[in-house]
Design a protein around this motif. Structure first.
Motif, mmCIF file in Angstrom:
data_model
loop_
_atom_site.group_PDB
_atom_site.id
_atom_site.type_symbol
_atom_site.label_atom_id
_atom_site.label_comp_id
_atom_site.label_asym_id
_atom_site.label_seq_id
_atom_site.Cartn_x
_atom_site.Cartn_y
_atom_site.Cartn_z
ATOM 1 N N GLN A 128 0.822 -1.208 0.000
ATOM 2 C CA GLN A 128 0.000 0.000 0.000
ATOM 3 C C GLN A 128 0.857 1.260 0.000
ATOM 4 O O GLN A 128 0.533 2.231 -0.684
ATOM 5 C CB GLN A 128 -0.961 -0.015 1.190
ATOM 6 C CG GLN A 128 -2.050 -1.051 1.039
ATOM 7 C CD GLN A 128 -2.939 -1.169 2.264
ATOM 8 O OE1 GLN A 128 -2.609 -0.718 3.353
ATOM 9 N NE2 GLN A 128 -4.090 -1.800 2.068
ATOM 10 N N LYS A 129 1.944 1.267 0.740
ATOM 11 C CA LYS A 129 2.848 2.424 0.758
ATOM 12 C C LYS A 129 3.437 2.667 -0.627
ATOM 13 O O LYS A 129 3.541 3.812 -1.075
ATOM 14 C CB LYS A 129 3.971 2.222 1.778
ATOM 15 C CG LYS A 129 3.550 2.449 3.197
ATOM 16 C CD LYS A 129 4.731 2.270 4.137
ATOM 17 C CE LYS A 129 4.329 2.512 5.577
ATOM 18 N NZ LYS A 129 5.463 2.320 6.511
ATOM 19 N N GLU A 130 3.814 1.587 -1.299
ATOM 20 C CA GLU A 130 4.363 1.707 -2.656
ATOM 21 C C GLU A 130 3.309 2.250 -3.618
ATOM 22 O O GLU A 130 3.607 3.088 -4.469
ATOM 23 C CB GLU A 130 4.891 0.357 -3.152
ATOM 24 C CG GLU A 130 6.275 0.011 -2.665
ATOM 25 C CD GLU A 130 7.322 0.995 -3.162
ATOM 26 O OE1 GLU A 130 7.361 1.309 -4.383
ATOM 27 O OE2 GLU A 130 8.106 1.479 -2.318
ATOM 28 N N THR A 131 2.090 1.765 -3.484
ATOM 29 C CA THR A 131 0.996 2.248 -4.332
ATOM 30 C C THR A 131 0.770 3.741 -4.118
ATOM 31 O O THR A 131 0.632 4.504 -5.081
ATOM 32 C CB THR A 131 -0.305 1.464 -4.046
ATOM 33 O OG1 THR A 131 -0.061 0.078 -4.290
ATOM 34 C CG2 THR A 131 -1.440 1.948 -4.922
ATOM 35 N N LYS A 133 2.907 5.906 -2.992
ATOM 36 C CA LYS A 133 4.082 6.606 -3.516
ATOM 37 C C LYS A 133 3.962 6.790 -5.035
ATOM 38 O O LYS A 133 4.215 7.876 -5.560
ATOM 39 C CB LYS A 133 5.346 5.814 -3.170
ATOM 40 C CG LYS A 133 6.636 6.458 -3.587
ATOM 41 C CD LYS A 133 7.807 5.588 -3.156
ATOM 42 C CE LYS A 133 9.102 6.117 -3.712
ATOM 43 N NZ LYS A 133 10.240 5.244 -3.348
ATOM 44 N N HIS A 134 3.553 5.749 -5.730
ATOM 45 C CA HIS A 134 3.386 5.828 -7.185
ATOM 46 C C HIS A 134 2.259 6.781 -7.568
ATOM 47 O O HIS A 134 2.387 7.551 -8.526
ATOM 48 C CB HIS A 134 3.139 4.442 -7.791
ATOM 49 C CG HIS A 134 4.348 3.565 -7.791
ATOM 50 N ND1 HIS A 134 5.513 3.889 -8.429
ATOM 51 C CD2 HIS A 134 4.566 2.357 -7.214
ATOM 52 C CE1 HIS A 134 6.401 2.931 -8.253
ATOM 53 N NE2 HIS A 134 5.852 1.985 -7.513
ATOM 54 N N LEU A 135 1.164 6.742 -6.835
ATOM 55 C CA LEU A 135 0.047 7.646 -7.116
ATOM 56 C C LEU A 135 0.444 9.099 -6.853
ATOM 57 O O LEU A 135 0.091 9.984 -7.641
ATOM 58 C CB LEU A 135 -1.182 7.270 -6.284
ATOM 59 C CG LEU A 135 -1.873 5.973 -6.677
ATOM 60 C CD1 LEU A 135 -2.956 5.612 -5.657
ATOM 61 C CD2 LEU A 135 -2.459 6.059 -8.064
ATOM 62 N N ASP A 136 1.171 9.341 -5.773
ATOM 63 C CA ASP A 136 1.660 10.691 -5.493
ATOM 64 C C ASP A 136 2.575 11.191 -6.603
ATOM 65 O O ASP A 136 2.484 12.336 -7.042
ATOM 66 C CB ASP A 136 2.417 10.739 -4.159
ATOM 67 C CG ASP A 136 1.512 10.799 -2.942
ATOM 68 O OD1 ASP A 136 0.309 11.096 -3.125
ATOM 69 O OD2 ASP A 136 2.006 10.574 -1.830
ATOM 70 N N SER A 137 3.436 10.309 -7.065
ATOM 71 C CA SER A 137 4.359 10.642 -8.140
ATOM 72 C C SER A 137 3.591 10.966 -9.428
ATOM 73 O O SER A 137 3.909 11.921 -10.139
ATOM 74 C CB SER A 137 5.329 9.495 -8.380
ATOM 75 O OG SER A 137 6.132 9.740 -9.502
ATOM 76 N N TYR A 138 2.573 10.167 -9.696
ATOM 77 C CA TYR A 138 1.748 10.364 -10.896
ATOM 78 C C TYR A 138 1.000 11.694 -10.833
ATOM 79 O O TYR A 138 0.928 12.435 -11.805
ATOM 80 C CB TYR A 138 0.766 9.198 -11.043
ATOM 81 C CG TYR A 138 -0.142 9.307 -12.217
ATOM 82 C CD1 TYR A 138 0.314 9.069 -13.511
ATOM 83 C CD2 TYR A 138 -1.475 9.673 -12.047
ATOM 84 C CE1 TYR A 138 -0.526 9.181 -14.589
ATOM 85 C CE2 TYR A 138 -2.331 9.792 -13.127
ATOM 86 C CZ TYR A 138 -1.849 9.534 -14.405
ATOM 87 O OH TYR A 138 -2.694 9.655 -15.474
ATOM 88 N N GLN A 141 3.138 14.923 -11.409
ATOM 89 C CA GLN A 141 3.690 15.163 -12.747
ATOM 90 C C GLN A 141 2.901 16.139 -13.516
ATOM 91 O O GLN A 141 1.923 16.499 -13.683
ATOM 92 C CB GLN A 141 3.798 13.863 -13.530
ATOM 93 C CG GLN A 141 4.851 12.970 -12.957
ATOM 94 C CD GLN A 141 4.923 11.639 -13.701
ATOM 95 O OE1 GLN A 141 4.142 11.348 -14.601
ATOM 96 N NE2 GLN A 141 5.885 10.827 -13.328
#
Length: 141
Positions: A128-131, A133-138, A141
């Motif tokens: 969940q933390k990785e998800t 992190k990826h959503l925040d990154s997305y 942008q």
């Protein structure tokens, strides 16, 4: 995430005792290794599992003596196992529906590890933390 990924992080060390020792001796091993359950293995065959819960319910609450009771008398014989290829959703469902906290990991009928509910929850939180992190990154942008 698969069971094999949890074992890769936590290790594959398996602690076991024989069914013919006393519950007191098994508890000593569990205390020494700082574990909440121990596998009962004889001649490489999984015979059962003994947990702190088993001790509490089958010895302490029934006023039995752990020094006079053998592991085979109170161990859980119908042990659920998983394979390295099983995914965490399956493990979580199994633990929840069957109300168990530990799942031995079997590969070709040989126990190669054990996972606990804590291991599964930690792995799910990591995912969940990785998800997030990826959503925040997305979104950034």
């Amino acid at each position: 995430m698969k069971v094999e990924q949890i074992l890769a992080k936590k290790g594959k060390e398996v602690f076991s005792v024989l069914p013919t020792i006393t519950v007191y001796e098994a508890l000593g091993v569990m205390s020494e290794k700082n574990i909440g359950a121990i596998l009962i293995i004889e001649d490489t065959v999984l015979k059962g599992i003994l947990s702190e819960r088993d001790y509490a319910r089958k010895i302490a609450l029934k006023a039995k003596s752990s020094k006079k009771t053998f592991v085979h008398e109170i161990m859980e014989e119908n042990v659920l196992t998983v394979t390295p290829a099983d995914d965490l959703d399956y493990c979580m469902e199994l633990m929840n529906t069957k109300r168990v906290r530990h799942l031995p990991v079997s590969d070709n009928n040989i126990i190669i590890g054990i996972i606990s509910i804590s291991d599964v929850v930690k792995a799910i939180i990591e995912i969940q933390k990785e998800t997030i992190k990826h959503l925040d990154s997305y979104i950034s942008q």
